[in-house]
Design an enzyme around this catalytic site. Structure first.
Site, short mmCIF file in Angstrom:
data_model
loop_
_atom_site.label_atom_id
_atom_site.label_comp_id
_atom_site.label_asym_id
_atom_site.label_seq_id
_atom_site.Cartn_x
_atom_site.Cartn_y
_atom_site.Cartn_z
N ARG A 152 0.78 -1.18 -0.18
CA ARG A 152 0.16 -0.14 -0.05
C ARG A 152 1.03 1.48 -0.09
O ARG A 152 1.69 1.48 0.67
CB ARG A 152 -0.99 0.40 1.01
CG ARG A 152 -1.88 -1.27 0.98
CD ARG A 152 -2.78 -1.15 -0.13
NE ARG A 152 -4.04 -1.51 -0.17
CZ ARG A 152 -4.96 -2.16 -0.70
NH1 ARG A 152 -5.01 -0.87 -1.74
NH2 ARG A 152 -5.88 -3.21 -0.26
N GLU A 208 -2.14 -4.98 -10.59
CA GLU A 208 -2.02 -4.84 -9.59
C GLU A 208 -1.43 -6.29 -8.94
O GLU A 208 -1.21 -7.48 -10.28
CB GLU A 208 -3.43 -5.66 -9.03
CG GLU A 208 -3.87 -5.59 -8.20
CD GLU A 208 -5.37 -5.75 -7.51
OE1 GLU A 208 -6.93 -5.89 -7.06
OE2 GLU A 208 -6.71 -6.81 -9.01
N GLU A 238 -16.65 6.73 2.41
CA GLU A 238 -16.65 5.44 2.15
C GLU A 238 -17.42 4.88 3.18
O GLU A 238 -17.45 5.17 4.39
CB GLU A 238 -15.15 5.00 1.80
CG GLU A 238 -15.08 4.02 1.83
CD GLU A 238 -13.52 3.09 1.28
OE1 GLU A 238 -13.88 2.41 1.58
OE2 GLU A 238 -13.03 3.98 2.17
N GLU A 244 -4.66 -5.22 -14.36
CA GLU A 244 -3.11 -4.58 -14.82
C GLU A 244 -2.75 -3.59 -14.03
O GLU A 244 -3.34 -2.58 -13.28
CB GLU A 244 -3.45 -3.86 -15.87
CG GLU A 244 -2.40 -3.30 -16.80
CD GLU A 244 -1.66 -3.20 -17.72
OE1 GLU A 244 -0.76 -2.48 -18.63
OE2 GLU A 244 -3.41 -2.75 -18.26
#
Length: 202
Positions: free
Chosen positions: A67, A143, A122, A141
């Site tokens: 991340r 990932e 969210e 793509e």
């Protein structure tokens, strides 16, 4: 129900600050309960899902993914953002299949969580899946992630030690623990279209 009118803010206007590929940031002008005005900057989000996949041997399906904001590889439950017009269950089926290769025979909606209420709208829907069948992953793509299985005890230990700090995964671990204890009961239902329904995407 308590009267919370003395806490509520009234939106007056909105200015768009950023519309990127992933983030949409706005600034709202609001009237506060005392009549004064203030601004609120936050991220608009289409919503997301998280999937707690239960394997027949009692382990759960997990991921390790880098991340960028954290500059670290994080341990997480599979999760992903809703596509435009996509239903929550369809998204959960799609994300589980794309990221892990698993499809599920049964699904249960557990609840919702709002991970960043101070600066984003969210909301993440929590789904459980069981009767898993392994197929081929379909990563997006660009990932990159590892899929692995962990026992609930291992996951609990990582949450306690601080190895797991991802908010949704911490909440998912709490849900898993309460479900396994029989304290929270899930409304299991057969996957629409069978175990391979996730392959149809939206």
């Amino acid at each position: 129900m308590a009267d919370d009118s003395h806490l509520r803010e009234t939106p007056l206007s909105r200015t768009e600050l950023l519309r990127g590929h992933f983030l949409h940031v706005v600034r709202d002008t609001v009237r506060m309960p005392d009549g004064a005005q203030a601004t609120r900057e936050f991220v608009l989000h289409p919503g997301a899902v998280m999937v707690i996949g239960l394997l027949d041997d009692g382990r759960v399906v997990m991921e390790r993914q880098f991340r960028h904001p954290m500059q670290a590889v994080m341990i997480e439950f599979p999760a992903g953002k809703l596509d435009a017009g996509e239903g929550s269950l369809a998204c959960a089926q799609r994300e589980l299949l794309e990221e892990t290769g698993y499809s599920a025979r049964e699904w249960a909606f557990a609840g919702r969580l709002a991970p960043t209420i101070a600066y984003s709208d969210e909301v993440i829907d929590i789904w459980f899946a069981r009767g898993l069948t392994l197929g081929e992953r379909r990563l997006d793509e660009g990932e990159f992630l590892d899929v692995f299985a962990a026992t609930p005890a291992e996951l609990q230990a990582w949450c306690f030690s601080g190895e797991v700090i991802d908010c949704k995964t911490l909440i998912g671990s709490m849900w898993l623990q309460n479900v396994q204890r029989g304290e929270w009961v899930l409304p299991w239902a057969a996957s629409p279209g069978g175990a391979d329904a996730g392959e149809s995407g939206t």
